[in-house]
Enzyme design. Structure first.
Site, mmCIF file in Angstrom:
data_model
loop_
_atom_site.group_PDB
_atom_site.id
_atom_site.type_symbol
_atom_site.label_atom_id
_atom_site.label_comp_id
_atom_site.label_asym_id
_atom_site.label_seq_id
_atom_site.Cartn_x
_atom_site.Cartn_y
_atom_site.Cartn_z
ATOM 1 C CG ASP A 199 -1.986 0.988 1.254
ATOM 2 O OD1 ASP A 199 -2.891 0.858 0.417
ATOM 3 O OD2 ASP A 199 -1.950 1.912 2.090
ATOM 4 C CD GLU A 265 -2.051 2.373 -3.657
ATOM 5 O OE1 GLU A 265 -3.093 2.911 -4.023
ATOM 6 O OE2 GLU A 265 -1.690 2.365 -2.459
HETATM 7 C C1 NOJ Z 1 -4.556 2.906 -0.844
HETATM 8 C C2 NOJ Z 1 -5.674 1.946 -0.667
HETATM 9 O O1 NOJ Z 1 -5.902 1.271 -1.872
HETATM 10 C C3 NOJ Z 1 -6.859 2.745 -0.186
HETATM 11 O O2 NOJ Z 1 -8.039 1.993 -0.201
HETATM 12 C C4 NOJ Z 1 -6.557 3.279 1.190
HETATM 13 O O3 NOJ Z 1 -7.605 4.108 1.623
HETATM 14 C C5 NOJ Z 1 -5.259 4.070 1.189
HETATM 15 N N1 NOJ Z 1 -4.208 3.444 0.448
HETATM 16 C C6 NOJ Z 1 -4.759 4.244 2.587
HETATM 17 O O4 NOJ Z 1 -4.279 3.024 3.071
#
Ligand code: NOJ
Length: 528
Positions: A199, A265
């Protein structure tokens, strides 16, 4: 050289709250996922990525972790997890977990301890600062709107949170925190998971001294307040690559033949994104590429991006493509039902690992969530700007039984309005359905190495037609996609091509002089 599983394979993202409920609480769970593995295996994907299943107060639905090494009771137990993991592996599938290293929940014992006093042993595990002249230590804005700093009365300091105030950022410059997080990864890898989707990886390290972010001169309130500043000092710092190197060394320590994958990500422009593949030392295996979600749907601009992306990849860097996620508007909503079929063909024929989001395989479109049922904290904090993520997170529809076979009680979010027709069982019986198209595309990828691992060659095309070739050994496949609703010109290379698959129902005859039908996508086999 043979391709690795994460190169040739397709990843399927499950949003666990909304996949299958097995205990009638209206929320999906691990036993439910296990019940539905036949759907996943039958689709023809290779790996499953689960959004977080770890204990969480659910302020951000699992992306606020109160324990990194357990399962939230809502989803089951660690024993349920082990059972499901074995069932995944038994089907020849891989399992990827979501790892959320940038922030924990404010309920995590580490944060509780950190907050307890200025001299706490874990004070430095989070980012605490004295107030600035105007209150918060700097001008950083939370991704969910408002200042990214929360004042703590008891200690007279602020803590930083890039997302909700219930999600304090961890301090990755602290060596003890760093070690603890690498241990978390090892905990799951030793249990047998095949890798992580990490993440907000580009957020981990902030600029020394935490200087203000520059203001964004192009900001419009409709974008969401986070875009009022450019996140140049709060994200994407060079030191992050050293941390990624440590993560990669751990993943690689499982050895050849037992490959564990790291997927980052990262939302950055191409040149900065590429750095996450690593340099002298390897970075993550796959820095997510979100262009198919973010870019305007025009053949010429997409063709330029694909070429630029291919050209920017570092030596050995493997491409990847993402079409939907729990954070984005549904692809069938963005592009409409006809183009969602073309998009499916694009996703599964481009060179690189595709990530497919649950529900897109049955073409779930836009959903209006009644105001009293809105649950997404982002929508609740900045309402009415179209930023809400609930519409992408509604339950799967499996059949026509109550609540679409998702749950025997009222689900936490409503289903899509047309679930009685748009569900897995009914689409399995309809040879022209989206589900069958996805199965056909995934079967084609398996059958033709040119699609799974072949090289990419741009093919000149005009107007709203996107064309490219994939080659492997003697095999040459031509993909021609009409991204518009008018007839389109076939590229001249089509001559003699044999049609393997069309996105349209009636078979086409891609003979000489053939015009591509509106919204048509074709895969053709060319003679070698
Ligand atoms: C990216 C995640 O995909 C999202 O759903 C989340 O709210 C944020 N990061 C914070 O963790």
């Amino acid at each position: 050289m043979t391709a690795k599983w994460w190169e040739s394979g397709c990843i399927y993202q499950i949003y666990p709250r909304s996949f299958q409920d097995s205990d009638a609480d209206g929320i999906g769970d691990i036993a439910g996922i296990e019940q539905r593995l036949d759907h996943i295996a039958g689709l023809g994907v290779d790996a499953v990525w689960l959004s977080p299943i770890t204990p969480s107060p659910m302020a951000d639905f699992g992306y606020d972790l109160a324990n990194y090494c357990d399962v939230d009771p809502l989803f089951g137990t660690l024993a349920d997890f082990d059972h499901m993991l074995a069932a995944v592996h038994h089907r020849g599938l891989r399992l990827i977990l979501d790892f959320v290293p940038n922030h924990s929940s404010d309920q995590h014992p580490w944060f509780v301890e950190s907050r307890s006093s200025l001299t706490s042993e874990k004070r430095d595990w989070y980012i605490w600062r004295d107030p600035g002249p105007n209150g918060p230590p700097n001008n950083w804005i939370s991704d969910f709107g408002g200042s990214a700093w929360e004042y703590d009365e008891a200690s007279g300091q602020y803590y930083y949170h890039a997302f909700l105030k219930q999600q304090p950022d961890l301090n990755w410059r602290n060596p003890d925190l760093r070690r603890a997080m690498i241990d978390v990864m090892q905990f799951w890898l030793d249990r047998g998971v095949d890798g992580f989707r990490i993440d907000v990886l580009w957020h981990l390290i902030k600029a020394t001294g935490l200087p203000d972010n520059p203001l964004n001169p192009d900001y419009l309130p409709s974008m969401g307040e986070k875009f009022s500043v450019m996140q140049l000092n709060s994200t994407d710092q060079p030191e992050v690559h050293e941390i990624i190197g440590e993560m990669r060394a751990l993943a690689d320590s499982y050895g050849e033949g037992d490959e564990r994958v790291l997927i980052g990500e990262i939302c950055l422009p191409l040149d900065r994104l590429m750095a996450y593949y690593g340099d002298a030392e390897p970075g993550v295996h796959l820095p997510f590429n979100f262009e198919l979600i973010e870019a305007p749907w025009h053949a010429r601009s997409l063709a330029s991006f694909i070429d630029a992306y291919e050209a920017a990849l570092p030596p050995g860097g493997w491409p990847n493509w993402v079409l939907g996620s729990h954070d984005a508007r549904r692809v069938a909503g963005r592009l409409g039902a006809d183009q969602a079929r073309v998009a499916a063909m694009l996703l599964l024929t481009l060179r690189g690992t595709p990530t497919l989001y649950q529900g897109d395989e049955i073409g779930i479109g836009d959903i209006v969530i009644p105001p009293e049922r809105i649950r997404d904290p982002r929508e609740l904090r900045e309402p009415g700007r179209g930023l809400g993520r609930d519409p992408a997170r509604t339950p799967m529809a499996w059949d026509t039984s109550s609540h679409g076979g998702f749950s025997s009680s009222d689900p936490w979010l409503p289903l899509h309005a047309d679930w009685q027709d748009r569900n897995v069982a009914s689409q399995s019986r309809d040879p022209c359905s989206m589900l069958i198209l996805y199965r056909q595309l995934l079967a084609l990828r398996r059958k033709h190495p040119a699609l799974a691992i072949g090289s990419y060659h741009a093919v000149a095309a005009e107007g709203d037609v996107l064309a490219f070739e994939r080659r492997h050994g003697d095999e040459r496949l031509l993909i021609v996609l009409n991204l518009g609703g008018e007839s389109g010109q076939m590229p001249p290379e089509t001559g003699g091509g044999r049609e393997l698959l069309s996105t349209l129902e009636a078979p086409s005859t891609a003979s000489e002089g053939y015009m591509l039908r509106p919204n048509e996508g074709l895969v053709l086999a060319l003679s070698a």
